[in-house]
Each structure stands twice: as structure tokens, then as C-alpha cells.
Design a protein around this motif. Structure first.
Motif, PDB file in Angstrom:
ATOM      1  N   PHE A 181       0.837  -1.190   0.000  1.00  0.00           N
ATOM      2  CA  PHE A 181       0.000   0.000   0.000  1.00  0.00           C
ATOM      3  C   PHE A 181       0.875   1.244   0.000  1.00  0.00           C
ATOM      4  CE2 PHE A 181       0.938  -1.061   4.343  1.00  0.00           C
ATOM      5  CZ  PHE A 181       1.201   0.147   4.958  1.00  0.00           C
ATOM      6  N   ALA A 182       0.278   2.367  -0.376  1.00  0.00           N
ATOM      7  CA  ALA A 182       0.981   3.655  -0.351  1.00  0.00           C
ATOM      8  C   ALA A 182       0.887   4.208   1.063  1.00  0.00           C
ATOM      9  CB  ALA A 182       0.344   4.619  -1.352  1.00  0.00           C
ATOM     10  N   ASP A 183       1.981   4.164   1.794  1.00  0.00           N
ATOM     11  CA  ASP A 183       1.896   4.445   3.223  1.00  0.00           C
ATOM     12  C   ASP A 183       1.450   5.865   3.536  1.00  0.00           C
ATOM     13  OD1 ASP A 183       5.531   4.619   3.801  1.00  0.00           O
ATOM     14  OD2 ASP A 183       4.229   5.725   2.461  1.00  0.00           O
ATOM     15  N   GLU A 184       1.773   6.845   2.676  1.00  0.00           N
ATOM     16  CA  GLU A 184       1.371   8.201   2.998  1.00  0.00           C
ATOM     17  C   GLU A 184      -0.148   8.368   2.941  1.00  0.00           C
ATOM     18  OE1 GLU A 184       2.357   8.343  -1.457  1.00  0.00           O
ATOM     19  OE2 GLU A 184       3.170   7.419   0.366  1.00  0.00           O
ATOM     20  N   LYS A 185      -0.816   7.621   2.065  1.00  0.00           N
ATOM     21  CA  LYS A 185      -2.269   7.702   1.999  1.00  0.00           C
ATOM     22  C   LYS A 185      -2.910   7.036   3.210  1.00  0.00           C
ATOM     23  CE  LYS A 185      -2.379   7.993  -3.053  1.00  0.00           C
ATOM     24  NZ  LYS A 185      -2.829   7.363  -4.315  1.00  0.00           N
ATOM     25  N   LEU A 186      -2.342   5.915   3.638  1.00  0.00           N
ATOM     26  CA  LEU A 186      -2.836   5.264   4.845  1.00  0.00           C
ATOM     27  C   LEU A 186      -2.597   6.167   6.049  1.00  0.00           C
ATOM     28  CD1 LEU A 186      -4.031   2.691   6.110  1.00  0.00           C
ATOM     29  CD2 LEU A 186      -1.704   1.898   6.460  1.00  0.00           C
ATOM     30  N   ALA A 187      -1.445   6.816   6.073  1.00  0.00           N
ATOM     31  CA  ALA A 187      -1.138   7.733   7.170  1.00  0.00           C
ATOM     32  C   ALA A 187      -2.129   8.888   7.199  1.00  0.00           C
ATOM     33  CB  ALA A 187       0.283   8.262   7.022  1.00  0.00           C
ATOM     34  N   LEU A 188      -2.506   9.385   6.036  1.00  0.00           N
ATOM     35  CA  LEU A 188      -3.458  10.489   5.971  1.00  0.00           C
ATOM     36  C   LEU A 188      -4.822  10.048   6.508  1.00  0.00           C
ATOM     37  CD1 LEU A 188      -4.196  13.351   5.137  1.00  0.00           C
ATOM     38  CD2 LEU A 188      -4.628  12.484   2.819  1.00  0.00           C
ATOM     39  N   GLU A 189      -5.254   8.873   6.114  1.00  0.00           N
ATOM     40  CA  GLU A 189      -6.540   8.357   6.614  1.00  0.00           C
ATOM     41  C   GLU A 189      -6.519   8.215   8.129  1.00  0.00           C
ATOM     42  OE1 GLU A 189      -9.213   4.271   6.280  1.00  0.00           O
ATOM     43  OE2 GLU A 189      -7.727   4.737   4.736  1.00  0.00           O
ATOM     44  N   TYR A 190      -5.429   7.704   8.620  1.00  0.00           N
ATOM     45  CA  TYR A 190      -5.266   7.511  10.068  1.00  0.00           C
ATOM     46  C   TYR A 190      -5.269   8.847  10.813  1.00  0.00           C
ATOM     47  CZ  TYR A 190      -1.861   7.396  13.969  1.00  0.00           C
ATOM     48  OH  TYR A 190      -1.177   7.608  15.142  1.00  0.00           O
ATOM     49  N   LEU A 191      -4.593   9.851  10.266  1.00  0.00           N
ATOM     50  CA  LEU A 191      -4.509  11.142  10.934  1.00  0.00           C
ATOM     51  C   LEU A 191      -5.850  11.872  10.873  1.00  0.00           C
ATOM     52  CD1 LEU A 191      -2.532  12.855  12.484  1.00  0.00           C
ATOM     53  CD2 LEU A 191      -1.812  13.912  10.359  1.00  0.00           C
TER      54      LEU A 191
END
Length: 278
Positions: A181-191
Motif C-alpha cells: 500500500f501507499a503508506d502516505e495515503k494510509l497515514a493520511l486516513e489515520y490522521l
């Protein structure tokens, strides 16, 4: 005139004379600049423990209240101050819930991920019943440090402590291992989820929203970088994304730290704190 009155008059005149001489001497002495103390005062954990009669839980509670009230001004977090203050609270009581939650939201995503993650590590070890410090710690290890093994260990610990989220934590660990997965997009969802859970606290919501905007800028930059490198080869400067017409302008970071190209990858700039830089 009576003797007592004469004595009082003489003492008055003598005092006035001393004052006059001192005043004249003071005008000849060059005025010295007052010392400037930089940074807000942070009281060391042993001193706080003494001040509160050895009650480390009371000391941690009151210090957390103080840093929450004084560490933010007009929606801007004083990150350097919070790094020092939250470290002292973790020394007093690593289990403190508000301390680890604020550290993750304000330090980790505010340019001081190493210091924020250290507070989380202590909370993870102390709060053996709580899945969230382990989850936050594991996520940060994957996103900031690319330490997939440590992230997997922490996520498994979170799954063991979880009541309803065990499957989700283990799934995330598998995805990290597979790097699918694209970690920055997952990070954005999480934040975004973190920000939205703070709607009842307008001040915290505003500060977390700034970090969401900052991460949205990173997502846009990395997407533009992928498109640029598909057509032109390795990116050398961020400005090339604008020159190539992939972005109208470089995203503005509301925390004013910005972005940088490091080892061929666009990353969030970290806050530089004297004495704790890598």
C-alpha cells in the motif's frame, strides 16, 4: 528643641545624604542588559516529585495540565517546549493517557517524531491493558523509521490487548510486511480519524487539522513525483514538479517546516531542536 527631635532630624538628614550619594554613584555605573532566558521553563521530574510530596501521579497530572495550557498559543504548538515537558511527565508517570495522546498528535506529526515515539514507547510498556499506545508506536515505526519488524511486533502486541480491533491490527501488520500500500495515503486516513475524534476539543481539533493539511501536501507531492519520474527519470528538485506542470505551486505547510527531497524520496521536514538532532 528637644533632644529626641534633634536625633530624628539628624537621622533623616543622614539618610537623605546616603541616598543622594548612592543615586549619584548609580548614574555613573553603565547599565547592564538584563539576562535573556530562552525557552519556557520546564521543571525536572525529580524536582516536581519533591514539590508534590513524592506523589508522582499528582505531579504528572498537574504538569500535563500546565503544558496543555501553556504549550499552545493561537493554535500553534510550542514543539520545543512540549518535547521537554512531555518527557518529564513520562518520567513521572509513563502511563499518563493525556500525555501519550498529545505526544502522538502534536510531537510525532509536528516534526518531532523521534521524541513523540519515545513517549509512546514508554506508554506502551506501562499501559499493558491499552492497545492504542502500541498501535500508534507501531504505525510510527513503519511510517517514519521504515522499521517493519518493530512495527509488526508492536501491532501484534496491540492485537493481543485489543477487544474489537485485533483483526484490523494483524491485517495492518501483514500489509506492512507485504508493502502492498501507499503508506502516505494510509497515514493520511489515520490522521484524519485522529483529528475527527477530537471534535469536542476545538483547540486540539485545530492543531491536528494543521497536521492533516501538512500530510495532504506530502501526498500531493509524492503523487506528482511518481508521475514526473515515469516520464522524466529521477527528480532532482521539488521545483521541477511545478516546472513540469504537475503542480500549480508547491504545497504550503501550515506548520512552516516544509518538505524536502531526501535520498530520492519526498519527506516531511523535521523540527531541529538543539541537542536532540539526529
Amino acid at each position: 528643641m528637644r533632644r529626641g527631635s534633634c536625633r530624628s532630624l539628624l537621622l533623616t538628614l543622614l539618610g537623605f545624604g546616603v541616598f543622594s550619594v548612592a543615586s549619584q554613584w548609580r548614574t555613573q555605573v553603565p547599565e547592564q542588559a538584563l539576562p535573556v532566558v530562552e525557552g519556557r521553563v520546564v521543571i525536572a521530574a525529580p524536582v516536581l516529585l519533591t514539590l508534590f510530596g513524592g506523589d508522582r501521579f499528582l505531579a504528572a497530572n498537574l504538569e500535563t495540565m500546565r503544558l496543555a495550557a501553556t504549550g499552545v498559543d493561537w493554535g500553534q504548538a510550542d514543539t520545543g517546549y512540549l518535547i521537554r515537558a512531555q518527557g518529564e511527565v513520562a518520567e513521572l508517570n509513563a502511563c499518563h493517557e493525556d500525555n501519550y495522546y498529545l505526544a502522538n498528535g502534536l510531537l510525532t506529526w509536528g516534526g518531532a517524531d523521534r521524541e513523540g515515539t519515545e513517549v509512546l514507547r514508554r506508554a506502551m510498556q506501562c499501559r499493558f491493558w491499552d492497545e492504542f499506545p502500541a498501535f500508534f508506536y507501531g504505525f510510527n515505526q513503519a511510517f517514519f523509521n521504515k522499521d517493519i519488524a518493530e512495527a509488526g511486533r508492536a501491532l501484534e502486541l496491540a492485537a493481543q490487548r485489543a477487544t474489537d480491533n485485533a483483526a484490523g491490527f494483524r491485517k495492518l501488520a501483514v500489509m506492512l510486511q507485504a508493502e502492498s500500500f501507499a503508506d502516505e495515503k494510509l497515514a493520511l486516513e489515520y490522521l484524519i480519524q485522529q483529528r475527527d475524534t477530537a471534535r469536542d476539543d476545538p483547540k486540539l481539533f485545530q492543531m491536528l487539522d494543521k497536521r492533516v493539511v501538512r500530510l495532504q501536501g506530502l501526498v500531493a507531492l509524492r503523487e506528482a513525483q511518481r508521475r514526473f519520474e515515469t516520464a522524466n527519470g529521477a527528480l532532482q528538485r521539488l521545483d521541477q514538479l511545478v516546472e513540469a506542470g504537475l503542480l500549480a505551486a508547491l504545497p504550503e505547510d501550515p506548520l512552516r517546516l516544509g518538505y524536502e527531497l531526501k535520498d530520492g524520496r519526498i519527506v516531511l521536514k523535521k523540527m531541529k531542536i538543539a541537542g536532540v538532532e539526529e
